[in-house]
Design an enzyme around this catalytic site. Sequence first.
Site, short mmCIF file in Angstrom:
data_model
loop_
_atom_site.label_atom_id
_atom_site.label_comp_id
_atom_site.label_asym_id
_atom_site.label_seq_id
_atom_site.Cartn_x
_atom_site.Cartn_y
_atom_site.Cartn_z
N LYS A 66 9.91 1.91 -22.43
CA LYS A 66 9.74 3.37 -22.38
C LYS A 66 10.17 3.99 -21.04
CE LYS A 66 5.97 3.49 -25.73
NZ LYS A 66 4.65 4.01 -26.09
N ALA A 154 -7.11 2.63 -6.83
CA ALA A 154 -5.92 3.19 -6.16
C ALA A 154 -4.86 3.62 -7.19
CB ALA A 154 -5.33 2.15 -5.21
#
Length: 262
Positions: A66, A154
């Site tokens: 993708k 994060a």
Amino acid sequence: MRKQFAVIGNPIEQSRSPELHHAFAQKTGVILEYSKRLAPLDGFTQSINEFFKAGGIGLNVTVPFKEQAFAQCDVLTERAKIAKAVNTLWMKDGVLHGDNTDGQGLVAAIQHLNWPLEQASVLILGAGGATRGVIYPLHKAGVNKIMIANRTVARAEQLIQDLQPAVPDLELNACGLDHIAGEFDIVINATSASLSGDAITLPQQLKFKYAYEMAYGKPSTFLDQAKQRGIPTAEGFGMLVGQAIESFAIWNGVRPELKDFI
Ligand code: ATR
């Protein structure tokens, strides 16, 4: 010759897209052929070029291509730009167009369930490509608060940094998967934990009204915990059908109805 479509990925055998698109075609009277294409991991570009050169009309793109599809397009829709991933390709006058229909597929599936999205607050577990693709469509459908909880905090924070400029009115926050708390309308499991057979543990102090698992056909500890609380739940087959309908509508100009296929 029938209009040619395909889904391209690696692996591809498991894909249910051909059966869905053939069912849509039958229902809407469109005459088409939709096949599976296995592209070598280093041969995505060549494979799509061959497909369109041979007169193919549209391609769905699945794992792991993708992002490559996104990078390849000449023209992108707004939602594909924001998702930075493309699952729907078509060629028009020699120009490669790309869209991402995954997020709208989820929105359509949730709306079909009659779970309210207007002014809703949503907790999304996971901060990978699946999460990235659904934030903008959820916001467009009325969601005004999204908390992203990820094992690696994060990564959730990075995702917010990337996406916040595209959705300035959306209240976006990040936390660790082991620090989830508070009250939400809908919790969506967008981690790949159920696909790999891993467990997700929801803390008791987390309150929510509805639970959506993006995976389908797999045991889900996430859904088990929601069911134990007596909460309405659903798994990702509706989202799969929803994204397929959206691609079909782009290519063929006719929109099958979700309720006829789930
Ligand atoms: P996708 O494109 O399906 O989102 P991905 O980009 O590989 O796939 O992201 C997978 C997501 O599932 C990530 O958020 C990952 O968490 P990390 O960023 O910390 O790796 C999450 N995930 C995968 N396995 C998990 C598990 N066993 N428990 C919790 N989160 C998990």
